[in-house]
Design a protein around this motif. Structure first.
Motif, PDB file in Angstrom:
ATOM      1  N   ALA A  30       0.835  -1.208   0.000  1.00 45.68           N
ATOM      2  CA  ALA A  30       0.000   0.000   0.000  1.00 45.68           C
ATOM      3  C   ALA A  30       0.867   1.254   0.000  1.00 45.68           C
ATOM      4  O   ALA A  30       0.920   2.006   0.970  1.00 45.68           O
ATOM      5  CB  ALA A  30      -0.934  -0.016   1.205  1.00 45.68           C
ATOM      6  N   SER A  31       1.568   1.474  -1.105  1.00 45.37           N
ATOM      7  CA  SER A  31       2.396   2.671  -1.244  1.00 45.37           C
ATOM      8  C   SER A  31       2.226   3.219  -2.640  1.00 45.37           C
ATOM      9  O   SER A  31       2.335   2.479  -3.618  1.00 45.37           O
ATOM     10  CB  SER A  31       3.873   2.338  -0.985  1.00 45.37           C
ATOM     11  N   ARG A  32       1.980   4.533  -2.727  1.00 37.63           N
ATOM     12  CA  ARG A  32       1.830   5.149  -4.045  1.00 37.63           C
ATOM     13  C   ARG A  32       3.171   5.263  -4.763  1.00 37.63           C
ATOM     14  O   ARG A  32       3.241   5.192  -5.982  1.00 37.63           O
ATOM     15  CB  ARG A  32       1.232   6.549  -3.901  1.00 37.63           C
ATOM     16  N   ALA A 128       1.810  -6.053   2.402  1.00 33.49           N
ATOM     17  CA  ALA A 128       1.839  -7.114   1.382  1.00 33.49           C
ATOM     18  C   ALA A 128       1.034  -8.320   1.838  1.00 33.49           C
ATOM     19  O   ALA A 128       0.550  -9.100   1.012  1.00 33.49           O
ATOM     20  CB  ALA A 128       3.283  -7.531   1.091  1.00 33.49           C
ATOM     21  N   LYS A 129       0.875  -8.487   3.164  1.00 37.80           N
ATOM     22  CA  LYS A 129       0.200  -9.663   3.702  1.00 37.80           C
ATOM     23  C   LYS A 129      -1.017  -9.326   4.565  1.00 37.80           C
ATOM     24  O   LYS A 129      -1.803 -10.218   4.887  1.00 37.80           O
ATOM     25  CB  LYS A 129       1.188 -10.477   4.545  1.00 37.80           C
ATOM     26  N   ALA A 130      -1.165  -8.078   4.943  1.00 35.75           N
ATOM     27  CA  ALA A 130      -2.271  -7.691   5.822  1.00 35.75           C
ATOM     28  C   ALA A 130      -2.854  -6.360   5.368  1.00 35.75           C
ATOM     29  O   ALA A 130      -2.111  -5.474   4.936  1.00 35.75           O
ATOM     30  CB  ALA A 130      -1.798  -7.590   7.270  1.00 35.75           C
ATOM     31  N   VAL A 131      -4.149  -6.222   5.486  1.00 32.29           N
ATOM     32  CA  VAL A 131      -4.821  -4.966   5.153  1.00 32.29           C
ATOM     33  C   VAL A 131      -4.904  -4.119   6.415  1.00 32.29           C
ATOM     34  O   VAL A 131      -5.341  -4.582   7.463  1.00 32.29           O
ATOM     35  CB  VAL A 131      -6.233  -5.229   4.598  1.00 32.29           C
ATOM     36  N   ASP A 132      -4.433  -2.882   6.337  1.00 27.91           N
ATOM     37  CA  ASP A 132      -4.499  -1.940   7.457  1.00 27.91           C
ATOM     38  C   ASP A 132      -3.893  -2.512   8.737  1.00 27.91           C
ATOM     39  O   ASP A 132      -4.550  -2.582   9.780  1.00 27.91           O
ATOM     40  CB  ASP A 132      -5.940  -1.509   7.715  1.00 27.91           C
ATOM     41  N   SER A 205      -5.744   5.334  19.296  1.00 26.81           N
ATOM     42  CA  SER A 205      -4.432   5.119  19.890  1.00 26.81           C
ATOM     43  C   SER A 205      -3.429   6.070  19.234  1.00 26.81           C
ATOM     44  O   SER A 205      -3.630   6.524  18.097  1.00 26.81           O
ATOM     45  CB  SER A 205      -3.984   3.677  19.683  1.00 26.81           C
ATOM     46  N   ALA A 206      -2.359   6.376  19.941  1.00 28.35           N
ATOM     47  CA  ALA A 206      -1.336   7.248  19.350  1.00 28.35           C
ATOM     48  C   ALA A 206      -0.778   6.632  18.071  1.00 28.35           C
ATOM     49  O   ALA A 206      -0.471   7.346  17.112  1.00 28.35           O
ATOM     50  CB  ALA A 206      -0.221   7.502  20.365  1.00 28.35           C
ATOM     51  N   GLY A 207      -0.672   5.306  18.043  1.00 26.51           N
ATOM     52  CA  GLY A 207      -0.186   4.639  16.841  1.00 26.51           C
ATOM     53  C   GLY A 207      -1.090   4.862  15.654  1.00 26.51           C
ATOM     54  O   GLY A 207      -0.617   5.138  14.538  1.00 26.51           O
ATOM     55  N   ASP A 208      -2.390   4.754  15.853  1.00 25.26           N
ATOM     56  CA  ASP A 208      -3.322   4.975  14.746  1.00 25.26           C
ATOM     57  C   ASP A 208      -3.364   6.442  14.327  1.00 25.26           C
ATOM     58  O   ASP A 208      -3.496   6.757  13.135  1.00 25.26           O
ATOM     59  CB  ASP A 208      -4.720   4.474  15.111  1.00 25.26           C
ATOM     60  N   LEU A 209      -3.257   7.351  15.293  1.00 22.34           N
ATOM     61  CA  LEU A 209      -3.210   8.773  14.930  1.00 22.34           C
ATOM     62  C   LEU A 209      -1.970   9.065  14.095  1.00 22.34           C
ATOM     63  O   LEU A 209      -2.036   9.829  13.123  1.00 22.34           O
ATOM     64  CB  LEU A 209      -3.204   9.635  16.194  1.00 22.34           C
ATOM     65  N   ALA A 210      -0.846   8.450  14.455  1.00 22.62           N
ATOM     66  CA  ALA A 210       0.381   8.636  13.674  1.00 22.62           C
ATOM     67  C   ALA A 210       0.198   8.096  12.253  1.00 22.62           C
ATOM     68  O   ALA A 210       0.649   8.709  11.277  1.00 22.62           O
ATOM     69  CB  ALA A 210       1.551   7.951  14.366  1.00 22.62           C
ATOM     70  N   LEU A 211      -0.466   6.953  12.124  1.00 16.94           N
ATOM     71  CA  LEU A 211      -0.705   6.383  10.797  1.00 16.94           C
ATOM     72  C   LEU A 211      -1.577   7.303   9.946  1.00 16.94           C
ATOM     73  O   LEU A 211      -1.389   7.399   8.728  1.00 16.94           O
ATOM     74  CB  LEU A 211      -1.343   5.008  10.919  1.00 16.94           C
ATOM     75  N   LEU A 213      -1.586  10.627  10.123  1.00 16.79           N
ATOM     76  CA  LEU A 213      -0.722  11.719   9.681  1.00 16.79           C
ATOM     77  C   LEU A 213       0.267  11.263   8.617  1.00 16.79           C
ATOM     78  O   LEU A 213       0.670  12.049   7.756  1.00 16.79           O
ATOM     79  CB  LEU A 213       0.013  12.313  10.881  1.00 16.79           C
ATOM     80  N   TRP A 214       0.642  10.002   8.662  1.00 17.44           N
ATOM     81  CA  TRP A 214       1.512   9.420   7.631  1.00 17.44           C
ATOM     82  C   TRP A 214       0.740   9.043   6.368  1.00 17.44           C
ATOM     83  O   TRP A 214       1.304   8.465   5.454  1.00 17.44           O
ATOM     84  CB  TRP A 214       2.193   8.168   8.171  1.00 17.44           C
ATOM     85  N   GLU A 215      -0.557   9.338   6.324  1.00 14.01           N
ATOM     86  CA  GLU A 215      -1.433   8.987   5.196  1.00 14.01           C
ATOM     87  C   GLU A 215      -1.494   7.470   5.002  1.00 14.01           C
ATOM     88  O   GLU A 215      -1.555   6.960   3.883  1.00 14.01           O
ATOM     89  CB  GLU A 215      -0.946   9.667   3.908  1.00 14.01           C
ATOM     90  N   ARG A 216      -1.541   6.740   6.122  1.00 10.19           N
ATOM     91  CA  ARG A 216      -1.558   5.283   6.058  1.00 10.19           C
ATOM     92  C   ARG A 216      -2.732   4.663   6.814  1.00 10.19           C
ATOM     93  O   ARG A 216      -2.789   3.446   6.955  1.00 10.19           O
ATOM     94  CB  ARG A 216      -0.226   4.738   6.578  1.00 10.19           C
TER      95      ARG A 216
END
Length: 245
Positions: A30-32, A128-132, A205-211, A213-216
């Protein structure tokens, strides 16, 4: 900026190498920009060697000079470069002045930046092996919040200098797994752990908020991991702004 334990960089890079060795290089991720597993391995290996040279020379370095040579085994080449980066950053005085891509800085910039870079691309590789997938579990407990702090101090600050368009309102990011929060004003000034009325609130979670901001991560597609309130248009403007490049 506190000193970063470089054992975290070694741990995340080792996890990346292991994952890469178990993934078909042609597998889509999942990378442009780097749409396959093989391309993300080459990218992170390139960036790590570039950062090593920047710390060693304390000057601007051409990233193209550190691309994987044709014929080199990708995993072997990556592991070699990751080890060299970790060793260089372990030796480096965090307070020593050096070049960074946003202007003069200190080695602590690269210590933090390279942990976050490896973490981001470990996440990419795992798609490559997991969605989100979630934020990689290999990181230290405080790293997701540090990622958001860096996003403000480095990437939002750069975007403001480049004239990024104002948001239509303010957004409060609130971590549900700590007492951290970030109030992003319309002019992109960020009040860390600030309080005040916001036009939109995003909790996770802080991890999901970071994701995010990383557009992920997409707060609308991952409703079970996020809580949204307030003006949806303001929140969408934040998630669609091209800050992190």
């Amino acid at each position: 900026m506190s000193t970063i334990d470089m054992s975290e960089l070694a741990r995340v890079s080792d996890a990346f190498a292991t994952e890469a060795g178990q993934t078909d290089p042609s597998a889509p991720i999942a990378s442009r920009i780097w749409p396959t597993a093989g391309e993300i391995v080459d990218h992170l290996g390139n960036i790590q060697r570039w950062a090593t040279a920047a710390v060693q020379t304390r000057g601007s370095v051409d990233v193209r000079e550190h691309a994987r040579p044709s014929g080199r085994d990708p995993i072997e080449w990556f592991t070699e470069g990751a080890s060299a980066l970790t060793e260089e950053l372990e030796r480096a005085d965090p307070d020593a002045e050096c070049w960074t891509f946003v202007g003069p800085g200190r080695n602590a910039f690269w210590q933090r930046r390279m942990v976050h870079e490896a973490t981001k691309h470990l996440w990419d590789l795992r798609t490559a092996k997991a969605v989100d997938p979630p934020m990689p579990a290999e990181v230290d407990a405080g790293t997701p919040a540090a990622i958001i702090d860096e996003f403000d101090e480095v990437f939002i600050a750069r975007a403001r200098r480049q004239g990024i368009a104002h948001l239509p309102g303010s957004v409060l990011l609130r971590a549900t797994d700590s007492n951290r929060s970030w109030l992003i004003e319309p002019d992109w000034i960020v009040l860390s752990d600030g309080v005040g009325r916001a036009d939109a609130v995003l909790e996770a979670s802080a991890g999901d908020l970071a994701l995010v901001l990383w557009e992920r991560a997409d707060p609308w597609a991952l409703g079970s991991r996020f809580s949204r309130s307030g003006d949806e248009a303001v929140l969408r403007a934040l998630t669609e702004a091209r800050v992190h490049r």
